[in-house]
Motif scaffolding. Sequence first.
Motif, PDB file in Angstrom:
ATOM      1  N   PHE A 293       0.349   3.404  -0.989  1.00  0.00           N
ATOM      2  CA  PHE A 293      -0.777   3.609  -1.902  1.00  0.00           C
ATOM      3  C   PHE A 293      -1.908   4.289  -1.155  1.00  0.00           C
ATOM      4  O   PHE A 293      -2.005   4.228   0.082  1.00  0.00           O
ATOM      5  CB  PHE A 293      -1.252   2.281  -2.499  1.00  0.00           C
ATOM      6  CG  PHE A 293      -1.562   1.221  -1.477  1.00  0.00           C
ATOM      7  CD1 PHE A 293      -2.860   1.008  -1.044  1.00  0.00           C
ATOM      8  CD2 PHE A 293      -0.554   0.433  -0.933  1.00  0.00           C
ATOM      9  CE1 PHE A 293      -3.146   0.031  -0.106  1.00  0.00           C
ATOM     10  CE2 PHE A 293      -0.832  -0.539   0.012  1.00  0.00           C
ATOM     11  CZ  PHE A 293      -2.138  -0.745   0.422  1.00  0.00           C
ATOM     12  N   ARG A 294      -2.760   4.972  -1.917  1.00  0.00           N
ATOM     13  CA  ARG A 294      -3.922   5.653  -1.339  1.00  0.00           C
ATOM     14  C   ARG A 294      -4.965   5.848  -2.435  1.00  0.00           C
ATOM     15  O   ARG A 294      -4.627   5.956  -3.627  1.00  0.00           O
ATOM     16  CB  ARG A 294      -3.519   7.004  -0.753  1.00  0.00           C
ATOM     17  CG  ARG A 294      -2.999   8.002  -1.786  1.00  0.00           C
ATOM     18  CD  ARG A 294      -2.489   9.272  -1.137  1.00  0.00           C
ATOM     19  NE  ARG A 294      -1.947  10.219  -2.127  1.00  0.00           N
ATOM     20  CZ  ARG A 294      -1.295  11.329  -1.810  1.00  0.00           C
ATOM     21  NH1 ARG A 294      -1.078  11.647  -0.520  1.00  0.00           N
ATOM     22  NH2 ARG A 294      -0.853  12.138  -2.746  1.00  0.00           N
ATOM     23  N   PRO A 295      -6.248   5.889  -2.081  1.00  0.00           N
ATOM     24  CA  PRO A 295      -7.274   6.190  -3.083  1.00  0.00           C
ATOM     25  C   PRO A 295      -7.000   7.542  -3.725  1.00  0.00           C
ATOM     26  O   PRO A 295      -6.577   8.502  -3.049  1.00  0.00           O
ATOM     27  CB  PRO A 295      -8.578   6.212  -2.274  1.00  0.00           C
ATOM     28  CG  PRO A 295      -8.291   5.354  -1.081  1.00  0.00           C
ATOM     29  CD  PRO A 295      -6.846   5.593  -0.758  1.00  0.00           C
ATOM     30  N   TYR A 296      -7.208   7.614  -5.009  1.00  0.00           N
ATOM     31  CA  TYR A 296      -6.897   8.842  -5.742  1.00  0.00           C
ATOM     32  C   TYR A 296      -7.689  10.020  -5.160  1.00  0.00           C
ATOM     33  O   TYR A 296      -8.883   9.930  -4.915  1.00  0.00           O
ATOM     34  CB  TYR A 296      -7.258   8.664  -7.215  1.00  0.00           C
ATOM     35  CG  TYR A 296      -6.833   9.815  -8.088  1.00  0.00           C
ATOM     36  CD1 TYR A 296      -5.533   9.907  -8.570  1.00  0.00           C
ATOM     37  CD2 TYR A 296      -7.735  10.825  -8.425  1.00  0.00           C
ATOM     38  CE1 TYR A 296      -5.137  10.960  -9.373  1.00  0.00           C
ATOM     39  CE2 TYR A 296      -7.352  11.887  -9.223  1.00  0.00           C
ATOM     40  CZ  TYR A 296      -6.043  11.952  -9.686  1.00  0.00           C
ATOM     41  OH  TYR A 296      -5.647  13.000 -10.475  1.00  0.00           O
ATOM     42  N   GLY A 297      -6.966  11.109  -4.896  1.00  0.00           N
ATOM     43  CA  GLY A 297      -7.601  12.303  -4.372  1.00  0.00           C
ATOM     44  C   GLY A 297      -7.617  12.406  -2.865  1.00  0.00           C
ATOM     45  O   GLY A 297      -8.069  13.422  -2.321  1.00  0.00           O
ATOM     46  N   THR A 298      -7.121  11.365  -2.150  1.00  0.00           N
ATOM     47  CA  THR A 298      -7.063  11.417  -0.686  1.00  0.00           C
ATOM     48  C   THR A 298      -5.665  11.836  -0.231  1.00  0.00           C
ATOM     49  O   THR A 298      -4.741  11.957  -1.041  1.00  0.00           O
ATOM     50  CB  THR A 298      -7.431  10.065  -0.070  1.00  0.00           C
ATOM     51  OG1 THR A 298      -6.485   9.080  -0.512  1.00  0.00           O
ATOM     52  CG2 THR A 298      -8.831   9.640  -0.500  1.00  0.00           C
ATOM     53  N   VAL A 299      -5.504  12.030   1.078  1.00  0.00           N
ATOM     54  CA  VAL A 299      -4.250  12.582   1.617  1.00  0.00           C
ATOM     55  C   VAL A 299      -3.368  11.511   2.241  1.00  0.00           C
ATOM     56  O   VAL A 299      -2.150  11.476   2.011  1.00  0.00           O
ATOM     57  CB  VAL A 299      -4.562  13.682   2.661  1.00  0.00           C
ATOM     58  CG1 VAL A 299      -3.272  14.212   3.289  1.00  0.00           C
ATOM     59  CG2 VAL A 299      -5.353  14.818   2.029  1.00  0.00           C
ATOM     60  N   SER A 300      -3.929  10.616   3.021  1.00  0.00           N
ATOM     61  CA  SER A 300      -3.131   9.676   3.810  1.00  0.00           C
ATOM     62  C   SER A 300      -2.699   8.471   2.987  1.00  0.00           C
ATOM     63  O   SER A 300      -3.494   7.883   2.236  1.00  0.00           O
ATOM     64  CB  SER A 300      -3.946   9.188   5.018  1.00  0.00           C
ATOM     65  OG  SER A 300      -4.320  10.281   5.835  1.00  0.00           O
ATOM     66  N   TRP A 301      -1.403   8.097   3.160  1.00  0.00           N
ATOM     67  CA  TRP A 301      -0.853   6.933   2.483  1.00  0.00           C
ATOM     68  C   TRP A 301      -0.980   5.695   3.359  1.00  0.00           C
ATOM     69  O   TRP A 301      -0.800   5.755   4.567  1.00  0.00           O
ATOM     70  CB  TRP A 301       0.621   7.143   2.166  1.00  0.00           C
ATOM     71  CG  TRP A 301       0.899   8.184   1.115  1.00  0.00           C
ATOM     72  CD1 TRP A 301       1.162   9.504   1.332  1.00  0.00           C
ATOM     73  CD2 TRP A 301       0.944   7.977  -0.303  1.00  0.00           C
ATOM     74  NE1 TRP A 301       1.373  10.152   0.141  1.00  0.00           N
ATOM     75  CE2 TRP A 301       1.244   9.236  -0.880  1.00  0.00           C
ATOM     76  CE3 TRP A 301       0.752   6.879  -1.134  1.00  0.00           C
ATOM     77  CZ2 TRP A 301       1.364   9.420  -2.257  1.00  0.00           C
ATOM     78  CZ3 TRP A 301       0.871   7.052  -2.501  1.00  0.00           C
ATOM     79  CH2 TRP A 301       1.168   8.306  -3.054  1.00  0.00           C
ATOM     80  N   MET A 302      -1.314   4.550   2.749  1.00  0.00           N
ATOM     81  CA  MET A 302      -1.184   3.259   3.405  1.00  0.00           C
ATOM     82  C   MET A 302       0.127   2.647   2.928  1.00  0.00           C
ATOM     83  O   MET A 302       0.524   2.827   1.779  1.00  0.00           O
ATOM     84  CB  MET A 302      -2.360   2.336   3.036  1.00  0.00           C
ATOM     85  CG  MET A 302      -3.699   2.835   3.553  1.00  0.00           C
ATOM     86  SD  MET A 302      -5.090   1.764   3.029  1.00  0.00           S
ATOM     87  CE  MET A 302      -5.331   2.373   1.350  1.00  0.00           C
ATOM     88  N   GLN A 303       0.825   1.950   3.842  1.00  0.00           N
ATOM     89  CA  GLN A 303       2.123   1.381   3.478  1.00  0.00           C
ATOM     90  C   GLN A 303       2.201  -0.085   3.889  1.00  0.00           C
ATOM     91  O   GLN A 303       1.569  -0.512   4.859  1.00  0.00           O
ATOM     92  CB  GLN A 303       3.263   2.143   4.161  1.00  0.00           C
ATOM     93  CG  GLN A 303       3.475   3.537   3.628  1.00  0.00           C
ATOM     94  CD  GLN A 303       4.787   4.134   4.125  1.00  0.00           C
ATOM     95  OE1 GLN A 303       5.629   3.439   4.694  1.00  0.00           O
ATOM     96  NE2 GLN A 303       4.963   5.431   3.928  1.00  0.00           N
ATOM     97  N   THR A 304       2.962  -0.839   3.103  1.00  0.00           N
ATOM     98  CA  THR A 304       3.261  -2.217   3.458  1.00  0.00           C
ATOM     99  C   THR A 304       4.689  -2.514   3.052  1.00  0.00           C
ATOM    100  O   THR A 304       5.238  -1.882   2.142  1.00  0.00           O
ATOM    101  CB  THR A 304       2.283  -3.189   2.769  1.00  0.00           C
ATOM    102  OG1 THR A 304       2.477  -4.496   3.290  1.00  0.00           O
ATOM    103  CG2 THR A 304       2.501  -3.214   1.282  1.00  0.00           C
ATOM    104  N   VAL A 305       5.309  -3.480   3.744  1.00  0.00           N
ATOM    105  CA  VAL A 305       6.697  -3.851   3.472  1.00  0.00           C
ATOM    106  C   VAL A 305       6.725  -5.185   2.747  1.00  0.00           C
ATOM    107  O   VAL A 305       6.045  -6.137   3.140  1.00  0.00           O
ATOM    108  CB  VAL A 305       7.497  -3.933   4.784  1.00  0.00           C
ATOM    109  CG1 VAL A 305       8.893  -4.513   4.532  1.00  0.00           C
ATOM    110  CG2 VAL A 305       7.600  -2.561   5.430  1.00  0.00           C
ATOM    111  N   VAL A 306       7.523  -5.244   1.667  1.00  0.00           N
ATOM    112  CA  VAL A 306       7.762  -6.483   0.933  1.00  0.00           C
ATOM    113  C   VAL A 306       9.230  -6.828   1.143  1.00  0.00           C
ATOM    114  O   VAL A 306      10.120  -6.149   0.623  1.00  0.00           O
ATOM    115  CB  VAL A 306       7.433  -6.329  -0.562  1.00  0.00           C
ATOM    116  CG1 VAL A 306       7.691  -7.642  -1.298  1.00  0.00           C
ATOM    117  CG2 VAL A 306       5.985  -5.877  -0.746  1.00  0.00           C
TER     118      VAL A 306
END
Length: 295
Positions: free
Chosen positions: A19-32
Amino acid sequence: QTVPEELQNGGGFGYVVAFRPYGTVSWMQTVVASPDAARYVFRNETLPPFSPYEVKVGVYNNKGEGSFSPVTVVYSAEEEPARAPTTVLARSLSASDVEVSWAPPWENQHKGRIQGYEVRCWRHDEKEENAKRIRTVGNQTSTKVSNLRGNALYHLAVRAYNTAGTGPSSAAVNVTTKKPPANLAALRAMDVSAVSASSSLSPLLQVLYRWNRQSSTSIIETNKTSVELSLPFDEDYIIEIKPFSDGGDGSSSEQIRIPKISNAYARGSGSSTSNACTLSAISTIMISLTARSSL
């Protein structure tokens, strides 16, 4: 939605949420890590209400990562509107209906979106907590409130709402419904020399009459205590009387059927018979009634 076990294709199955704030480039990730997990909550106390985020979900197992879902946009939780609608106006439409209109709150003065408006309406002798409530949807900024009491003072107030709740209320405005028309209490008819409508209240009246086999209706409106109709012989007529006013129409009287009168009653002889029949082929009716206020 979780992936069925037969499609997991191996042990160690889980999900990758990006997920990332709308309009930004870098993704944040988490594992479930649980294959049965169907949600993930990301907490950040600094998030503004109703912030848009781009989200995609991927899968993995002991052999590696699979593909990601299409990207979708989700929003952080919103807060209820912080400002009240402005410029609230109300006007009476009839004895039972009023129209209320308003202007939206300033957009830079509320958080989150506005999904609609809630109009509250209560009579002057009622408590506000027992108010009638009407909800609009979307950007509609006016509505009609119906089934009110005639000639009564009402208070109305408007507030915006969204999924988080309702915002503050506007100042209440006042409106008085119009006076209702009179109700007819009794009515009788007889064949005499004139049609007379008499009332102790002298309301505005509509006299509706039609030939029994005819669908169209003729209407005479009067505020006098009598009115005359000229009806031809050899026809059945149906007559109704109905009071009306700015507050709306009152209840109609029961239908009165005036049976045809044979022109055998016409008098004349010789060469004058034709003229006598023509002059006598008009029947006149008297209708007497009493009226009472519906208040």
